[in-house]
Design an enzyme around this catalytic site. Sequence first.
Site, PDB file in Angstrom:
ATOM      1  N   ASP A 120       2.126   2.911   3.223  1.00  0.00           N
ATOM      2  CA  ASP A 120       1.227   4.053   2.973  1.00  0.00           C
ATOM      3  C   ASP A 120       2.001   5.321   2.584  1.00  0.00           C
ATOM      4  O   ASP A 120       1.455   6.424   2.634  1.00  0.00           O
ATOM      5  CB  ASP A 120       0.295   4.335   4.154  1.00  0.00           C
ATOM      6  N   HIS A 133       0.848  -1.200   0.000  1.00  0.00           N
ATOM      7  CA  HIS A 133       0.000   0.000   0.000  1.00  0.00           C
ATOM      8  C   HIS A 133       0.881   1.246   0.000  1.00  0.00           C
ATOM      9  O   HIS A 133       1.453   1.639   1.024  1.00  0.00           O
ATOM     10  CB  HIS A 133      -0.934   0.032   1.214  1.00  0.00           C
ATOM     11  N   THR A 148      -6.872   9.391  -4.092  1.00  0.00           N
ATOM     12  CA  THR A 148      -8.075  10.132  -4.473  1.00  0.00           C
ATOM     13  C   THR A 148      -7.754  11.486  -5.099  1.00  0.00           C
ATOM     14  O   THR A 148      -8.568  12.011  -5.857  1.00  0.00           O
ATOM     15  CB  THR A 148      -8.992  10.348  -3.261  1.00  0.00           C
ATOM     16  N   HIS A 179      -6.143  -0.831   5.927  1.00  0.00           N
ATOM     17  CA  HIS A 179      -5.863  -0.344   7.284  1.00  0.00           C
ATOM     18  C   HIS A 179      -6.835  -0.901   8.342  1.00  0.00           C
ATOM     19  O   HIS A 179      -7.350  -0.168   9.182  1.00  0.00           O
ATOM     20  CB  HIS A 179      -5.893   1.188   7.316  1.00  0.00           C
TER      21      HIS A 179
HETATM   22  C1  0GY Z   1      -4.440   6.093   2.501  1.00  0.00           C
HETATM   23  C2  0GY Z   1      -5.145   7.063   3.266  1.00  0.00           C
HETATM   24  C3  0GY Z   1      -5.696   8.229   2.922  1.00  0.00           C
HETATM   25  C4  0GY Z   1      -5.811   8.787   1.614  1.00  0.00           C
HETATM   26  C5  0GY Z   1      -5.961   8.121   0.486  1.00  0.00           C
HETATM   27  O1  0GY Z   1      -6.394   7.930  -1.751  1.00  0.00           O
HETATM   28  C6  0GY Z   1      -6.256   8.711  -0.819  1.00  0.00           C
HETATM   29  O2  0GY Z   1      -6.386   9.921  -0.916  1.00  0.00           O
HETATM   30  O3  0GY Z   1      -5.884   6.823   0.461  1.00  0.00           O
HETATM   31  C7  0GY Z   1      -6.278   8.974   4.020  1.00  0.00           C
HETATM   32  O4  0GY Z   1      -6.303  10.220   3.949  1.00  0.00           O
HETATM   33  O5  0GY Z   1      -6.748   8.352   4.999  1.00  0.00           O
HETATM   34  O6  0GY Z   1      -4.878   4.966   2.433  1.00  0.00           O
HETATM   35  O7  0GY Z   1      -3.414   6.362   1.914  1.00  0.00           O
END
Ligand code: 0GY
Length: 306
Positions: free
Chosen positions: A259, A33, A79, A183
């Site tokens: 992460d 991840h 995202t 997670h």
């Molecule tokens: C993660 C956690 C986060 C964000 C994203 O795709 C993302 O923007 O995954 C978060 O802010 O909790 O899994 O990396």
Amino acid sequence: MSALSEKTPGWLDWHPDPSVPRFRLPEGAVDAHCHVFGPADRFPFAPERKYTPCDASKEQLFALRDRLGLSRNVIVQATCHGADNRALTDALRASGGRARGVATVRPDVTDAELRDLHVAGVRGVRFNFVRRLVDAAPRDALRTVAEKIAPYGWHVVVYFEAADLPGLRDFLLSVPVPLVVDHMGRPDVTRGADGPEFGAFLDFLRARPDIWCKVSCPERLSVSGPPALDGEPHPYRDVVPFARRVVAEFPDRVLWGTDWPHPNLTGHMPDDGLLVDHIPRIAPTPEAQHRLLVANPTRLYWPDAD
Ligand code: 0GY
């Protein structure tokens, strides 16, 4: 820098100089991840994004992989790039087969687009239910995506908060492809690994044999936090019982990841080397470590590897 790519106020950049871990990772270990962000001048962030990060390039990700002693990466579409998977596929293609990907696609995705993603190294799509990150997608649209990816042998990576699991459970269990939960379903660690909320999550994992779980992100879930300056020997100790329980009960369905570059952390930015040193606390034996870091992710993402 253009106004479009100005970082979200208070944004914390990734650790510039992570320690070399004391824990020696087994040969073939996978970071299952991690993300790439931009670079924004080449791969602009999506207009609908909820945050604007710093750049975090594929070269920087691969340098971290090598510094920590990892062999491979699973890069998850962040995202901030919406359903524009170009930064992801660019990184996958540059990895020489050492990275696989999890994309974001819309329900009108075509077979040709899915085939291109598969050739680039994509093996799953992400359904994100965390409201601060995305606007909710209709379940019919998600079901359409799941049905379209099924012939490719892909899975769905799901990201949700523990409090939302009861409302999502039936829908998730009806998804016709394997699931991978990010997670540990984001438990509230103050509620205890033996409490009813985490019990409901473990029950969810028991409900199907093809639900996998990432025992990742102690730095995101912890309330006790990172090592204190006075030398606290056990960083993120409040998260350990949660991950240990999952690793112990589901040794063949757990994955681990850094992460990196750790989007949206506000309290501190973790030393990625310390995140690696956390692994033997949650997977105490060499056998459990090998499954978590090598055998499981290889089975899911490189099933044809020797
Ligand atoms: C993660 C956690 C986060 C964000 C994203 O795709 C993302 O923007 O995954 C978060 O802010 O909790 O899994 O990396």
